[in-house]
Design an enzyme around this catalytic site. Structure first.
Site, PDB file in Angstrom:
ATOM      1  N   LYS A  80     -10.397  -3.298  -4.566  1.00  0.00           N
ATOM      2  CA  LYS A  80     -11.061  -2.005  -4.829  1.00  0.00           C
ATOM      3  C   LYS A  80     -10.227  -1.121  -5.375  1.00  0.00           C
ATOM      4  O   LYS A  80     -10.628   0.042  -5.923  1.00  0.00           O
ATOM      5  CB  LYS A  80     -11.979  -1.747  -3.750  1.00  0.00           C
ATOM      6  CG  LYS A  80     -11.506  -1.790  -2.396  1.00  0.00           C
ATOM      7  CD  LYS A  80     -12.340  -1.854  -1.367  1.00  0.00           C
ATOM      8  CE  LYS A  80     -12.128  -2.577   0.225  1.00  0.00           C
ATOM      9  NZ  LYS A  80     -13.157  -2.915   0.903  1.00  0.00           N
ATOM     10  N   LYS A 115      -4.604  -9.927  -7.090  1.00  0.00           N
ATOM     11  CA  LYS A 115      -5.871 -10.104  -6.219  1.00  0.00           C
ATOM     12  C   LYS A 115      -6.840  -9.177  -6.813  1.00  0.00           C
ATOM     13  O   LYS A 115      -6.775  -7.976  -7.077  1.00  0.00           O
ATOM     14  CB  LYS A 115      -5.313  -9.556  -4.819  1.00  0.00           C
ATOM     15  CG  LYS A 115      -6.174 -10.093  -3.883  1.00  0.00           C
ATOM     16  CD  LYS A 115      -5.765  -9.811  -2.647  1.00  0.00           C
ATOM     17  CE  LYS A 115      -5.703  -8.248  -2.131  1.00  0.00           C
ATOM     18  NZ  LYS A 115      -5.313  -7.775  -0.852  1.00  0.00           N
ATOM     19  N   LYS A 131       0.772  -1.200   0.050  1.00  0.00           N
ATOM     20  CA  LYS A 131       0.000   0.054  -0.174  1.00  0.00           C
ATOM     21  C   LYS A 131       0.893   1.334   0.007  1.00  0.00           C
ATOM     22  O   LYS A 131       0.605   2.306  -0.748  1.00  0.00           O
ATOM     23  CB  LYS A 131      -0.886   0.027   1.107  1.00  0.00           C
ATOM     24  CG  LYS A 131      -2.106  -0.948   1.091  1.00  0.00           C
ATOM     25  CD  LYS A 131      -3.362  -0.655   1.959  1.00  0.00           C
ATOM     26  CE  LYS A 131      -4.552  -1.324   1.801  1.00  0.00           C
ATOM     27  NZ  LYS A 131      -5.490  -1.266   2.904  1.00  0.00           N
TER      28      LYS A 131
HETATM   29  P1  TYM Z   1     -10.636  -5.605   3.663  1.00  0.00           P
HETATM   30  O1  TYM Z   1     -11.633  -4.590   3.931  1.00  0.00           O
HETATM   31  O2  TYM Z   1      -9.498  -5.278   2.747  1.00  0.00           O
HETATM   32  O3  TYM Z   1     -11.203  -6.788   3.094  1.00  0.00           O
HETATM   33  C1  TYM Z   1     -12.473  -7.537   4.018  1.00  0.00           C
HETATM   34  C2  TYM Z   1     -12.445  -9.140   3.894  1.00  0.00           C
HETATM   35  O4  TYM Z   1     -12.347  -9.467   2.515  1.00  0.00           O
HETATM   36  C3  TYM Z   1     -11.177 -10.298   2.378  1.00  0.00           C
HETATM   37  N1  TYM Z   1     -10.826 -10.058   1.115  1.00  0.00           N
HETATM   38  C4  TYM Z   1     -10.494 -11.163  -0.048  1.00  0.00           C
HETATM   39  N2  TYM Z   1     -10.963 -12.278   0.209  1.00  0.00           N
HETATM   40  C5  TYM Z   1     -10.653 -13.258  -0.909  1.00  0.00           C
HETATM   41  N3  TYM Z   1     -10.367 -12.752  -2.195  1.00  0.00           N
HETATM   42  C6  TYM Z   1     -10.180 -11.382  -2.306  1.00  0.00           C
HETATM   43  N4  TYM Z   1      -9.561 -10.936  -3.524  1.00  0.00           N
HETATM   44  C7  TYM Z   1     -10.351 -10.484  -1.094  1.00  0.00           C
HETATM   45  N5  TYM Z   1     -10.297  -9.269  -0.778  1.00  0.00           N
HETATM   46  C8  TYM Z   1     -10.295  -8.901   0.363  1.00  0.00           C
HETATM   47  C9  TYM Z   1     -10.268 -10.004   3.345  1.00  0.00           C
HETATM   48  O5  TYM Z   1      -9.261 -10.998   3.582  1.00  0.00           O
HETATM   49  C10 TYM Z   1     -11.047  -9.537   4.684  1.00  0.00           C
HETATM   50  O6  TYM Z   1     -11.308 -10.903   5.298  1.00  0.00           O
HETATM   51  N6  TYM Z   1      -7.603  -5.698   7.736  1.00  0.00           N
HETATM   52  C11 TYM Z   1      -9.064  -6.188   7.176  1.00  0.00           C
HETATM   53  C12 TYM Z   1      -9.961  -5.614   8.087  1.00  0.00           C
HETATM   54  C13 TYM Z   1     -10.119  -5.776   9.561  1.00  0.00           C
HETATM   55  C14 TYM Z   1     -10.046  -6.909  10.162  1.00  0.00           C
HETATM   56  C15 TYM Z   1      -9.892  -6.712  11.523  1.00  0.00           C
HETATM   57  C16 TYM Z   1     -10.374  -8.333   9.799  1.00  0.00           C
HETATM   58  C17 TYM Z   1      -9.636  -4.790  10.490  1.00  0.00           C
HETATM   59  N7  TYM Z   1      -9.845  -5.381  11.742  1.00  0.00           N
HETATM   60  C18 TYM Z   1     -10.059  -7.614  12.620  1.00  0.00           C
HETATM   61  C19 TYM Z   1     -10.442  -9.502  10.774  1.00  0.00           C
HETATM   62  C20 TYM Z   1     -10.385  -8.864  12.101  1.00  0.00           C
HETATM   63  C21 TYM Z   1      -9.017  -5.767   5.833  1.00  0.00           C
HETATM   64  O7  TYM Z   1      -8.397  -4.870   5.383  1.00  0.00           O
HETATM   65  O8  TYM Z   1     -10.100  -6.036   5.128  1.00  0.00           O
END
Ligand code: TYM
Length: 342
Positions: free
Chosen positions: A197, A194, A111
């Site tokens: 967004k 991947k 990032k």
């Molecule tokens: P975020 O918002 O980027 O994504 C949310 C969830 O979607 C999953 N994900 C994917 N899974 C499969 N293929 C993909 N291309 C893909 N893109 C996203 C992510 O693995 C995630 O589960 N850091 C986290 C948010 C967070 C969090 C937490 C998660 C903050 N605090 C505590 C678990 C526990 C994140 O950026 O998710």
């Protein structure tokens, strides 16, 4: 007692990866666990968010939770900034985690890119806040997509170091739950990237609010290769997973097949059997129909919910109160363990 916590960032444009890698799994876990699902708005602002968009984007994630089948009467749905425990515990963890640990985080490197000096400090300590999210509730299991695995290892390291430093067994060492046939959904334009967004091409991802025409159009235009679809001989020796070499050789084909498997609720082995030797054109037609059938109702329900912000906000307020009631005693105990005068 087992407790689930997971979070999704309100950065706009929830996509199929978020759904198949995470949100859909959240739904099924409700039957067996106490579940807490959070819209992590404090994580979102580690990169710039338009203040006018943050609240609608927060409601969009809440709407996706509800439309996918998360029941707010049993599970807790709320947005992070309404519960102060997250920020409070994150500060303590900023003092537990080591710089060396954060320097290894691949997501920060991706990032921040070449502009490391310009990245926010929040982006750097993002994983500490994530550990605080989970451990403020002493959650034991965390369902996520594969890309979050490294962050959860850091959460485990923080819990272990806290327990060692303060000679306690206060925090549980969490288990990641990474399951399903699509734990890493790839871009429809490039099977080595991947689905995300932040990809500038709309054709790289299917958004949860896309209508039937958009979904079908994006699948029709998805990148493929000139060969026929692979069959069961692409499976690894275990007969369950796709062989690594086979997957690497044809990333776009296996990505589309995994999406089909995940949406249909059948294994990749059965899916390979079903489409062995088929032409991409025929397969894409079936994948488009299945995607519209499964995602169409979720998108429509999200639109309906987002048209009634008062209703969604009420659910988030109620969830925040219930979440705070669990986290507050944990924070009080942490203050005592650390030695803060009260
Ligand atoms: P975020 O918002 O980027 O994504 C949310 C969830 O979607 C999953 N994900 C994917 N899974 C499969 N293929 C993909 N291309 C893909 N893109 C996203 C992510 O693995 C995630 O589960 N850091 C986290 C948010 C967070 C969090 C937490 C998660 C903050 N605090 C505590 C678990 C526990 C994140 O950026 O998710």
């Amino acid at each position: 007692m087992n407790r689930i916590f997971s979070g999704v960032q309100p950065t706009g444009d929830l996509h199929l990866g978020n759904y198949l890698g995470a949100i859909r799994n959240f739904v099924g876990l409700q039957a067996d666990f106490e579940c807490i699902y959070c819209v992590v708005d404090m994580h979102a602002i580690t990169v710039w968010q338009d203040p006018k968009q943050l609240a609608p984007h927060t409601r969009e994630v809440a709407a996706a939770f509800l439309a996918s089948g998360i029941d707010p009467a049993n599970s807790i749905i709320f947005n992070q900034s309404q519960v102060t425990a997250h920020a409070e515990l994150a500060w303590v963890f900023n003092c537990v985690a080591r710089m060396g640990w954060l320097n290894r985080m691949t997501q920060f490197k991706e990032k921040a890119g070449n502009h490391r000096e310009n990245a926010s400090v929040g982006l750097y300590v993002y994983p500490n806040l994530m550990a605080a999210d989970i451990l403020a509730y002493k959650a034991t299991h965390v369902p996520v997509g594969e890309d979050q695995k490294q962050h959860l290892e850091l959460t485990r390291d923080i819990a272990i170091k806290f327990n060692n430093d303060f000679e306690t067994d206060f925090f549980p060492v969490v288990e990641p739950l990474i399951f399903g046939e699509a734990t890493r959904v790839m871009s429809l334009r490039d099977g080595s990237k991947k689905m995300s967004k932040s990809d500038p091409s709309e054709y790289s991802r299917i958004n949860l609010t896309d209508g039937a025409d958009d979904i079908a159009g994006k699948i029709r235009k998805a990148k493929t290769d000139p060969e026929e679809l692979p069959g069961p001989d692409a499976l690894a020796e275990d007969g369950i997973h796709v062989d690594d070499e086979a997957a690497k050789a044809r990333p776009e084909a296996f990505n589309l097949l995994s999406i089909y498997a995940a949406l249909s609720g059948q294994s990749i082995a059965v899916t390979l059997d079903q489409f062995a030797g088929a032409q991409f054109s025929a397969f894409k037609g079936q994948l488009a129909d299945l995607s519209v059938e499964k995602l169409g109702p979720i998108g429509a329900e999200m639109q309906r919910l987002m048209a009634d912000p008062g209703h969604v906000d009420g659910i988030l307020h109620d969830g925040a109160e219930r979440a705070a009631a669990i986290a507050e005693p944990v924070i009080r105990d942490v203050h005592e363990i650390v030695g803060f005068l009260r």
